[in-house]
Motif scaffolding. Structure first.
Motif, PDB file in Angstrom:
ATOM      1  N   LEU A  33       0.909  -1.339   0.174  1.00 36.07           N
ATOM      2  CA  LEU A  33      -0.014  -0.033   0.075  1.00 36.07           C
ATOM      3  C   LEU A  33       0.759   1.223  -0.094  1.00 36.07           C
ATOM      4  O   LEU A  33       1.607   1.611   0.931  1.00 36.07           O
ATOM      5  N   LEU A  34       0.817   1.995  -0.890  1.00 34.07           N
ATOM      6  CA  LEU A  34       1.627   3.198  -0.945  1.00 34.07           C
ATOM      7  C   LEU A  34       0.780   4.452  -0.574  1.00 34.07           C
ATOM      8  O   LEU A  34      -0.277   4.644  -1.026  1.00 34.07           O
ATOM      9  N   ILE A  40       3.206   0.541   3.087  1.00 39.46           N
ATOM     10  CA  ILE A  40       3.195  -0.436   4.076  1.00 39.46           C
ATOM     11  C   ILE A  40       2.903  -1.796   3.301  1.00 39.46           C
ATOM     12  O   ILE A  40       2.291  -1.893   2.337  1.00 39.46           O
ATOM     13  N   LEU A  41       3.479  -2.687   3.642  1.00 46.16           N
ATOM     14  CA  LEU A  41       3.530  -4.086   3.146  1.00 46.16           C
ATOM     15  C   LEU A  41       2.759  -4.848   4.158  1.00 46.16           C
ATOM     16  O   LEU A  41       3.300  -5.117   5.218  1.00 46.16           O
ATOM     17  N   ILE A  42       1.588  -5.305   3.812  1.00 46.70           N
ATOM     18  CA  ILE A  42       0.924  -6.218   4.828  1.00 46.70           C
ATOM     19  C   ILE A  42       1.379  -7.584   4.518  1.00 46.70           C
ATOM     20  O   ILE A  42       1.123  -8.277   3.269  1.00 46.70           O
ATOM     21  N   VAL A  65       6.441  -2.974   7.484  1.00 42.69           N
ATOM     22  CA  VAL A  65       5.615  -4.340   7.214  1.00 42.69           C
ATOM     23  C   VAL A  65       4.820  -4.524   8.593  1.00 42.69           C
ATOM     24  O   VAL A  65       5.130  -4.451   9.402  1.00 42.69           O
ATOM     25  N   ILE A  66       3.556  -4.873   8.408  1.00 44.23           N
ATOM     26  CA  ILE A  66       2.358  -5.096   9.165  1.00 44.23           C
ATOM     27  C   ILE A  66       2.192  -6.464   9.026  1.00 44.23           C
ATOM     28  O   ILE A  66       1.993  -6.769   7.667  1.00 44.23           O
ATOM     29  N   THR A  67       2.147  -7.230  10.047  1.00 45.89           N
ATOM     30  CA  THR A  67       2.034  -8.703  10.237  1.00 45.89           C
ATOM     31  C   THR A  67       0.589  -8.791  10.505  1.00 45.89           C
ATOM     32  O   THR A  67       0.401  -8.837  11.886  1.00 45.89           O
ATOM     33  N   THR A  68      -0.085  -9.675   9.717  1.00 44.43           N
ATOM     34  CA  THR A  68      -1.415  -9.950   9.976  1.00 44.43           C
ATOM     35  C   THR A  68      -1.465 -11.080  11.069  1.00 44.43           C
ATOM     36  O   THR A  68      -2.086 -10.895  11.938  1.00 44.43           O
ATOM     37  N   LEU A 146      -0.546   7.323   6.093  1.00 44.84           N
ATOM     38  CA  LEU A 146       0.311   7.396   5.139  1.00 44.84           C
ATOM     39  C   LEU A 146       0.583   8.625   4.219  1.00 44.84           C
ATOM     40  O   LEU A 146       1.097   8.771   3.261  1.00 44.84           O
ATOM     41  N   GLY A 147      -0.083   9.599   4.752  1.00 47.90           N
ATOM     42  CA  GLY A 147       0.021  10.829   4.318  1.00 47.90           C
ATOM     43  C   GLY A 147      -1.356  11.051   3.497  1.00 47.90           C
ATOM     44  O   GLY A 147      -2.285  11.775   3.901  1.00 47.90           O
ATOM     45  N   ASN A 148      -1.870  10.357   2.554  1.00 44.42           N
ATOM     46  CA  ASN A 148      -2.916  10.549   1.830  1.00 44.42           C
ATOM     47  C   ASN A 148      -3.910   9.424   1.969  1.00 44.42           C
ATOM     48  O   ASN A 148      -5.088   9.332   1.444  1.00 44.42           O
TER      49      ASN A 148
END
Ligand code: ZN
Ligand code: ZN
Length: 260
Positions: A33-34, A40-42, A65-68, A146-148
């Motif tokens: 996700l940019l 973020i990388l899920i 990195v977000i870890t589910t 993430l800003g936007n």
């Protein structure tokens, strides 16, 4: 679009990518996700190949990195990233190894039913899931700005104690990890799972407003939000019929199934 021997990269929108591993029976998806300031990388996939090779081609922004949850198929390339986050409930598994799973079982699962050539760097005999300390913890209600675009963390335990789901409030995308996907049963039948928590978590995600698309971590990429209505009915059905306990087996609903 990127062509790669192992990973399949699909556009969800111009700032959102699914990075999938269709060559393996688990058909795992990770999601990049940019935002305007950070990415973020899920999850980071199976670790059969290095997912950073792909993310490097998709953004130059710093990636967190977000870890589910901490299962082998979601933490494969965690070692490639400097900043990784996990819920407290799964943190011990990340640091000390996944409880209740032997390395022999992990290697058996990682090597079976692979339908395309694996990279030369992959050796199932020496394969080890990532172990290491996270940068920080994810808590229920945490917001990643993430800003936007804004991401909200929901603690959704059951499949694992520290399982989380991620809601991209800006785009209406709900990333459900291994809490909800189609085709194969959602697992809550082994000792580290909790059927009652899983059902509570399923019920909880049906209350999230303005979901436009549901992205589970396995099988079909992208499910229409009508699935959440099916989930609501399923929760009621399982409660009414006293099914929420170990040993009930596979319970099939319209569009998904669970296994207790
Ligand atoms: Zn899992
Ligand atoms: Zn999984």
């Amino acid at each position: 679009m990127i062509k790669d021997d192992w990973f399949t990269v699909q556009f969800i929108d111009e700032n959102t990518y699914a990075i999938s591993e269709y060559g393996h029976w688990e058909k795992v998806h990770s999601f990049l996700l940019l935002g305007s300031k950070r990415a973020i990388l899920i999850d980071t996939g199976l670790g059969i190949d290095n997912i950073k090779r792909i993310t490097d081609q998709l953004t130059t922004m710093p990636i967190e990195v977000i870890t589910t949850h901490v299962h082998t198929d979601h933490i494969g390339s965690h070692a490639e990233f400097a900043r990784i986050f996990v819920h407290k409930g799964d943190e011990d598994w990340l640091i000390n190894g996944i409880k209740g799973l032997t390395i022999e079982q992990i290697r058996k699962d990682i090597r079976r039913d692979i339908t395309i050539p694996t990279p030369v760097t992959f050796n199932p005999d020496t394969y080890r899931p990532f172990q290491g300390k996270p940068t920080g913890n994810l808590n229920d209600g945490d917001v990643f700005d993430l800003g936007n675009r804004r991401l909200i963390i929901y603690h959704t335990p059951g499949h694992s104690p520290g399982h989380i789901s991620v809601f991209d409030e800006t785009n209406g995308y709900l990333f459900t990890g291994d809490l909800l996907y189609d085709e194969t049963p959602v697992y809550a039948f082994y000792p580290s799972t909790n059927p009652a928590d899983l059902v509570k978590s399923l019920e909880r995600i049906t209350g999230i407003p303005n979901v436009k698309m549901v992205y589970g971590s396995h099988n079909t990429l992208g499910l229409k939000p009508v699935i959440l209505e099916e989930v609501r009915n399923a929760v009621e059905y399982m409660r009414d019929n006293d099914l929420i306990k170990f040993g009930t087996g596979i319970i099939t609903f319209n569009g998904f199934s669970v296994q207790f």
